[in-house]
Design an enzyme around this catalytic site. Structure first.
Site, PDB file in Angstrom:
ATOM      1  N   HIS A 108      -2.198   9.939  -0.795  1.00 51.72           N
ATOM      2  CA  HIS A 108      -0.920   9.413  -1.283  1.00 51.72           C
ATOM      3  C   HIS A 108      -0.047  10.530  -1.841  1.00 51.72           C
ATOM      4  O   HIS A 108       1.168  10.569  -1.612  1.00 51.72           O
ATOM      5  CB  HIS A 108      -1.202   8.358  -2.356  1.00 51.72           C
ATOM      6  CG  HIS A 108       0.018   7.801  -2.999  1.00 51.72           C
ATOM      7  ND1 HIS A 108       0.327   8.045  -4.320  1.00 51.72           N
ATOM      8  CD2 HIS A 108       1.012   7.014  -2.521  1.00 51.72           C
ATOM      9  CE1 HIS A 108       1.460   7.438  -4.625  1.00 51.72           C
ATOM     10  NE2 HIS A 108       1.888   6.805  -3.556  1.00 51.72           N
ATOM     11  N   GLU A 156       1.487  12.309   1.031  1.00 53.35           N
ATOM     12  CA  GLU A 156       2.572  11.515   1.627  1.00 53.35           C
ATOM     13  C   GLU A 156       3.892  11.786   0.913  1.00 53.35           C
ATOM     14  O   GLU A 156       4.942  11.955   1.548  1.00 53.35           O
ATOM     15  CB  GLU A 156       2.226  10.032   1.556  1.00 53.35           C
ATOM     16  CG  GLU A 156       3.328   9.101   2.017  1.00 53.35           C
ATOM     17  CD  GLU A 156       3.415   7.856   1.169  1.00 53.35           C
ATOM     18  OE1 GLU A 156       4.535   7.521   0.732  1.00 53.35           O
ATOM     19  OE2 GLU A 156       2.381   7.223   0.922  1.00 53.35           O
ATOM     20  N   HIS A 157       3.866  11.862  -0.417  1.00 52.77           N
ATOM     21  CA  HIS A 157       5.069  12.185  -1.179  1.00 52.77           C
ATOM     22  C   HIS A 157       5.576  13.591  -0.856  1.00 52.77           C
ATOM     23  O   HIS A 157       6.776  13.814  -0.653  1.00 52.77           O
ATOM     24  CB  HIS A 157       4.771  12.101  -2.679  1.00 52.77           C
ATOM     25  CG  HIS A 157       4.849  10.716  -3.240  1.00 52.77           C
ATOM     26  ND1 HIS A 157       5.815  10.335  -4.138  1.00 52.77           N
ATOM     27  CD2 HIS A 157       4.081   9.620  -3.026  1.00 52.77           C
ATOM     28  CE1 HIS A 157       5.633   9.068  -4.475  1.00 52.77           C
ATOM     29  NE2 HIS A 157       4.578   8.609  -3.811  1.00 52.77           N
ATOM     30  N   GLU A 206       4.507   6.204 -11.114  1.00 53.55           N
ATOM     31  CA  GLU A 206       4.197   5.112 -10.180  1.00 53.55           C
ATOM     32  C   GLU A 206       2.911   4.397 -10.594  1.00 53.55           C
ATOM     33  O   GLU A 206       2.822   3.169 -10.550  1.00 53.55           O
ATOM     34  CB  GLU A 206       4.059   5.682  -8.767  1.00 53.55           C
ATOM     35  CG  GLU A 206       3.887   4.648  -7.679  1.00 53.55           C
ATOM     36  CD  GLU A 206       3.818   5.254  -6.291  1.00 53.55           C
ATOM     37  OE1 GLU A 206       3.435   4.531  -5.358  1.00 53.55           O
ATOM     38  OE2 GLU A 206       4.134   6.446  -6.136  1.00 53.55           O
TER      39      GLU A 206
END
Length: 471
Positions: A97, A100-101, A177
């Site tokens: 993740h 991905e950012h 997040e």
């Protein structure tokens, strides 16, 4: 993650014309090794409910699938990588993740602003998401802007810089997040349920990672994860809409030339295998005390994996039990008794495991009644099964939702990629509908008798302090 961008202009930065007639993508192309190599293309289907589907395997092992739909004026383009959070070790939690950012933060050719502005300038949109078993980067643009979308998306996936300053910036974003997710008990309860079933197995961990794993994660660790998993045999490129397959293949090859994905010849990776099956925990109850206005509960058990032949029967069972407003649980708990605003059942399926569960959100004082009604309905269906009329309705729901879900290019693009990555095959629409039609009442009831009689785990988020739900 949610980012927006488009992709269009008569020519992209490499000066490639948008589309046009390009010969079948099987011609010789120079590879990094310097010798000529050959791509292999075949037509998978000419679906009457869709367009022509073609698949090309590049010498590097990267696969390109397209569905040509001339009636559309848009194209959805996606790059899918066969890596997700379950491929992380414990200390790496959240690496997929995090990566991905970071891939949107800049390449050797583009800054982060360039990546977003080039796509947005043509009215397109992009996004990315990470799951437990794969990661996807995609764009949706006008058909004439597909060359730009291909160039931008291939650039960011293949050649990201992962600058140290960007790692620190996105670390802060991801920690926010995670904190935001903790403030959403309706989401948190799903993660709690996965932990109840899988424990510390990667399928039971958070996709985002935790503060304890994300905070100390280094650029070197992320870079290693990037280059280890983002290799051509692990990647599927998919596109659907008004396009020419050979042109898409040519543009992808050109966009990847000279990048780390311009690799030596290799064989595409096999789909993730389903043996041995994941060992799940004995039925357990997990409670997360939280001062919320509403209680969130999930009651469920291990299900079946995604290649199990009973998955079509499971879809029918799920529809009837808790898949819509006409379902048994919705009618009993919400419509007749008004005990919950939201109640539904769902099935999650992985390569080697699965979950089946019922979710309900209700006032804390109504939790006991909601749970008892849910358990009673599960026992009733396990013992008595569904009626012929219910099975017919569940089959109709399955077929209708599938076909209606193919009304846009994004869902068609996803279908191509998931078929290749997750199943190693693309089941034609007519065959899939026939498989649903073939489900019998006996099939559904046999599955219900086995599945719904399994010991159930319970996850609860709400204002319950030390209350014991295990009874």
């Amino acid at each position: 993650m949610s980012r927006s961008r488009p992709a269009s202009v008569p020519q992209n930065r490499r000066g490639v014309a948008p589309s046009g007639a390009v010969r079948h993508a099987t011609g010789a192309q120079p590879g990094r090794s310097g010798g000529a190599s050959r791509a292999v293309t075949r037509t998978l289907s000419d679906d009457p409910l869709g367009g022509t589907v073609r698949r090309t395997v590049l010498p590097s092992g990267l696969r390109v699938l397209t569905e040509a739909i001339p009636a559309m004026r848009s194209v959805s383009f996606g790059i899918w990588v066969a890596v997700g959070s379950r491929d992380e070790t414990g200390p790496q939690g959240g690496a997929a993740h995090f990566l991905e950012h970071l891939l949107f933060k800049g390449t050797h050719k583009r800054t982060a602003l360039d990546i977003s502005s080039e796509i947005e300038a043509v009215g397109g949109e992009t996004n990315a998401f990470t799951t437990k078993e794969y990661t996807c980067y995609y764009a949706r643009v006008l058909d004439e802007d597909l060359p730009l979308a291909i160039d931008v998306m291939c650039d960011l996936v293949a050649d990201s810089l992962l600058e140290p300053a960007d790692v620190e910036t996105e670390r802060g974003v991801i920690l926010e997040e995670i904190a935001m997710h903790d403030d959403e008990p309706g989401d948190e309860v799903h993660d709690l349920f996965a932990r109840a079933v899988y424990g510390d197995h990667p399928l039971g961990r958070l996709i985002s990672g935790t503060e304890d794993t994300v905070t100390p994660m280094t650029r070197r660790q992320i870079q290693g994860f990037y280059r280890r998993h983002y290799t051509p045999p692990q990647i599927v490129v998919a596109a659907a809409g008004n396009l020419d397959h050979a042109a898409v293949v040519r543009l992808v090859r050109q966009a990847l030339r000279g990048t780390p994905l311009d690799a030596d010849p290799a064989t595409p990776a096999a789909r993730r295998q389903n043996t041995p099956a994941v060992r799940t925990k004995p039925a357990t109850t997990l409670v997360e005390p939280k001062e919320t206005e509403q209680a969130h509960v999930i009651l469920g058990c291990p299900g079946i994996d995604r290649t199990d032949e009973r998955r079509f029967a499971l879809g029918v069972l799920n529809n009837v039990l808790g898949g819509g407003m006409s379902s048994r649980l919705f009618q009993e708990i919400r419509e007749r008794r008004g005990l919950a605003y939201s109640v539904y059942s769902y099935a999650s399926q992985y390569a080697d495991s699965g979950l089946f569960a019922v979710y309900a959100g209700c006032a804390p004082g109504k939790v006991d009644e909601v749970l008892e009604l849910t358990r009673a309905e599960l026992r009733r269906v396990a013992a008595d099964g569904l009626t012929e009329a219910e099975v017919a309705r569940g089959k109709g729901m399955s077929k209708g939702s599938f076909v209606l879900g193919l009304e846009d290019t994004g869902s068609r693009m996803s279908r191509l990629a998931k078929g290749e990555l997750l199943y190693g095959d693309l089941m034609p629409v007519d065959e899939l509908l026939a498989r649903v039609d073939a489900v019998s009442v006996a099939d559904v009831n046999a599955l219900a008798a086995e599945l719904l009689a399994r010991p159930m785990s319970l996850a609860v988020v709400g204002p319950f302090g030390e209350r014991d739900f295990s009874a």
